[in-house]
Design a protein around this motif. Sequence first.
Motif, mmCIF file in Angstrom:
data_model
loop_
_atom_site.group_PDB
_atom_site.id
_atom_site.type_symbol
_atom_site.label_atom_id
_atom_site.label_comp_id
_atom_site.label_asym_id
_atom_site.label_seq_id
_atom_site.Cartn_x
_atom_site.Cartn_y
_atom_site.Cartn_z
ATOM 1 N N PHE A 91 53.925 -53.144 -60.042
ATOM 2 C CA PHE A 91 53.876 -52.598 -58.687
ATOM 3 C C PHE A 91 52.606 -53.095 -57.996
ATOM 4 C CE2 PHE A 91 56.323 -49.553 -61.225
ATOM 5 C CZ PHE A 91 57.488 -49.473 -60.467
ATOM 6 N N PRO A 92 52.734 -53.883 -56.926
ATOM 7 C CA PRO A 92 51.569 -54.522 -56.307
ATOM 8 C C PRO A 92 50.482 -53.554 -55.847
ATOM 9 C CG PRO A 92 53.609 -55.469 -55.471
ATOM 10 C CD PRO A 92 53.999 -54.275 -56.273
ATOM 11 N N SER A 93 50.859 -52.339 -55.441
ATOM 12 C CA SER A 93 49.877 -51.401 -54.901
ATOM 13 C C SER A 93 49.240 -50.504 -55.965
ATOM 14 C CB SER A 93 50.529 -50.523 -53.823
ATOM 15 O OG SER A 93 51.575 -49.750 -54.377
ATOM 16 N N MET A 94 49.671 -50.646 -57.215
ATOM 17 C CA MET A 94 49.102 -49.852 -58.301
ATOM 18 C C MET A 94 48.081 -50.663 -59.083
ATOM 19 S SD MET A 94 52.447 -47.782 -59.727
ATOM 20 C CE MET A 94 51.612 -47.406 -61.280
ATOM 21 N N THR A 95 47.253 -49.985 -59.837
ATOM 22 C CA THR A 95 46.230 -50.645 -60.645
ATOM 23 C C THR A 95 46.695 -50.793 -62.093
ATOM 24 O OG1 THR A 95 45.163 -48.592 -61.355
ATOM 25 C CG2 THR A 95 44.474 -49.523 -59.220
ATOM 26 N N PRO A 96 46.046 -51.668 -62.872
ATOM 27 C CA PRO A 96 46.369 -51.741 -64.295
ATOM 28 C C PRO A 96 46.211 -50.390 -65.004
ATOM 29 C CG PRO A 96 45.136 -53.680 -63.655
ATOM 30 C CD PRO A 96 45.135 -52.760 -62.461
ATOM 31 N N ARG A 97 45.169 -49.657 -64.650
ATOM 32 C CA ARG A 97 44.959 -48.351 -65.284
ATOM 33 C C ARG A 97 46.120 -47.396 -64.994
ATOM 34 N NH1 ARG A 97 40.283 -46.462 -67.237
ATOM 35 N NH2 ARG A 97 39.051 -47.892 -65.931
ATOM 36 N N GLU A 98 46.593 -47.414 -63.765
ATOM 37 C CA GLU A 98 47.713 -46.540 -63.395
ATOM 38 C C GLU A 98 48.994 -46.963 -64.108
ATOM 39 O OE1 GLU A 98 46.187 -45.320 -58.900
ATOM 40 O OE2 GLU A 98 47.484 -47.073 -59.187
ATOM 41 N N HIS A 99 49.234 -48.267 -64.198
ATOM 42 C CA HIS A 99 50.416 -48.754 -64.938
ATOM 43 C C HIS A 99 50.380 -48.268 -66.388
ATOM 44 C CE1 HIS A 99 51.132 -51.645 -61.618
ATOM 45 N NE2 HIS A 99 52.350 -51.741 -62.111
ATOM 46 N N LEU A 100 49.236 -48.459 -67.025
ATOM 47 C CA LEU A 100 49.120 -48.066 -68.429
ATOM 48 C C LEU A 100 49.222 -46.555 -68.574
ATOM 49 C CD1 LEU A 100 46.315 -50.538 -69.542
ATOM 50 C CD2 LEU A 100 48.700 -50.545 -70.311
ATOM 51 N N GLY A 101 48.673 -45.817 -67.601
ATOM 52 C CA GLY A 101 48.782 -44.365 -67.641
ATOM 53 C C GLY A 101 50.229 -43.909 -67.646
ATOM 54 N N LEU A 102 51.043 -44.527 -66.789
ATOM 55 C CA LEU A 102 52.460 -44.183 -66.739
ATOM 56 C C LEU A 102 53.158 -44.530 -68.051
ATOM 57 C CD1 LEU A 102 53.581 -45.219 -63.133
ATOM 58 C CD2 LEU A 102 53.474 -42.922 -64.090
ATOM 59 N N ALA A 103 52.846 -45.709 -68.601
ATOM 60 C CA ALA A 103 53.502 -46.140 -69.834
ATOM 61 C C ALA A 103 53.156 -45.220 -70.999
ATOM 62 C CB ALA A 103 53.105 -47.580 -70.164
ATOM 63 N N VAL A 104 51.886 -44.882 -71.140
ATOM 64 C CA VAL A 104 51.465 -44.012 -72.236
ATOM 65 C C VAL A 104 52.077 -42.614 -72.081
ATOM 66 C CG1 VAL A 104 49.488 -42.865 -73.324
ATOM 67 C CG2 VAL A 104 49.332 -45.278 -72.659
ATOM 68 N N MET A 105 52.077 -42.091 -70.851
ATOM 69 C CA MET A 105 52.669 -40.767 -70.634
ATOM 70 C C MET A 105 54.177 -40.780 -70.881
ATOM 71 S SD MET A 105 50.632 -38.946 -67.498
ATOM 72 C CE MET A 105 51.246 -40.060 -66.243
ATOM 73 N N GLN A 106 54.826 -41.876 -70.516
ATOM 74 C CA GLN A 106 56.263 -41.976 -70.781
ATOM 75 C C GLN A 106 56.526 -41.902 -72.278
ATOM 76 O OE1 GLN A 106 58.083 -45.765 -69.862
ATOM 77 N NE2 GLN A 106 60.111 -44.870 -69.639
ATOM 78 N N ARG A 107 55.744 -42.651 -73.050
ATOM 79 C CA ARG A 107 55.937 -42.636 -74.500
ATOM 80 C C ARG A 107 55.674 -41.252 -75.094
ATOM 81 N NH1 ARG A 107 51.529 -44.765 -76.514
ATOM 82 N NH2 ARG A 107 51.018 -42.878 -77.651
ATOM 83 N N ARG A 108 54.693 -40.558 -74.541
ATOM 84 C CA ARG A 108 54.340 -39.231 -75.036
ATOM 85 C C ARG A 108 55.247 -38.131 -74.497
ATOM 86 N NH1 ARG A 108 48.785 -38.274 -76.794
ATOM 87 N NH2 ARG A 108 47.784 -40.264 -77.284
ATOM 88 N N GLY A 109 56.161 -38.505 -73.574
ATOM 89 C CA GLY A 109 57.100 -37.527 -73.043
ATOM 90 C C GLY A 109 56.521 -36.626 -71.986
ATOM 91 N N ILE A 110 55.454 -37.069 -71.312
ATOM 92 C CA ILE A 110 54.835 -36.237 -70.288
ATOM 93 C C ILE A 110 54.819 -36.938 -68.936
ATOM 94 C CG2 ILE A 110 53.409 -34.920 -71.898
ATOM 95 C CD1 ILE A 110 51.061 -36.730 -71.221
ATOM 96 N N ALA A 111 55.648 -37.950 -68.773
ATOM 97 C CA ALA A 111 55.652 -38.733 -67.528
ATOM 98 C C ALA A 111 56.203 -37.945 -66.350
ATOM 99 C CB ALA A 111 56.461 -40.013 -67.713
ATOM 100 N N GLY A 112 56.898 -36.844 -66.604
ATOM 101 C CA GLY A 112 57.465 -36.055 -65.518
ATOM 102 C C GLY A 112 56.454 -35.205 -64.790
ATOM 103 N N ARG A 113 55.253 -35.095 -65.325
ATOM 104 C CA ARG A 113 54.228 -34.287 -64.672
ATOM 105 C C ARG A 113 53.590 -35.061 -63.510
ATOM 106 N NH1 ARG A 113 51.110 -32.141 -70.144
ATOM 107 N NH2 ARG A 113 52.977 -31.386 -71.219
#
Length: 254
Positions: A91-113
Amino acid sequence: MTALLHVEKLRKSFGGLAVTQDVSITIAAGERVALIGPNGAGKTTFVNLVTGHLRPDGGRVLLGGVDATTFEPTRRVRLGLVRSFQVTRLFPSMTPREHLGLAVMQRRGIAGRMFGDYRANAQVSAEIDELLGLFALGSVADRKIAEIAYGLQRLLEIALALALKPKVLLLDEPAAGVPQSDTPLIDAALTSLSPELAVLMIDHDMDLVFRFATRVVVLAAGAVIFDGSPSEVTGHQRVREAYLGSYADDRSAA
């Protein structure tokens, strides 16, 4: 060695044209396998079959001994099969940190927050920082994707795949479009991958393939025509005729 991915006699046809013909490949933990072949050989179709984006006409896909042939892509990810793509899907408007945050939360099952929650979660933040450091992305961690070099974007895509904790990683042309000056970054990232991870890489960059692979599988017209060591592939007559050609001659002369 434990077979993490076992593909058995996979078949797929489109309109009567056989694109994948009884393809069988087994990849064990720790193996580094390169899948190569000419354009139209069926490499992308094969990967789409393995990842569940296409259904085969026949054959099986086993992940860690589990028959995943009918599983959807997300279920295969949960079994440890993760893919990076040939073209960046960031996503062009997001940062690497935000991308990784989403990926890690998705794996941990907390991406819906709420998205900002990852900053308040010490474990998630520590995992993000570890991935940023591993791929030398710390200096651009908080810059928008649109502002960072393409080579660093490709590194982020590998980092995102690893954030999902794969057992089997499929890399679809990780260096595609990367300037020659940035290819050492890709090499370093590949070298840093866990020795327990099974990796299948598709690429047309033969220099990268020969630096990376401990095993080479060659597809031509939808069928496997070679499966063996990098040292053997350049001397294989069918491979030379179908794909490597002058590159094999250059390596032999080197």
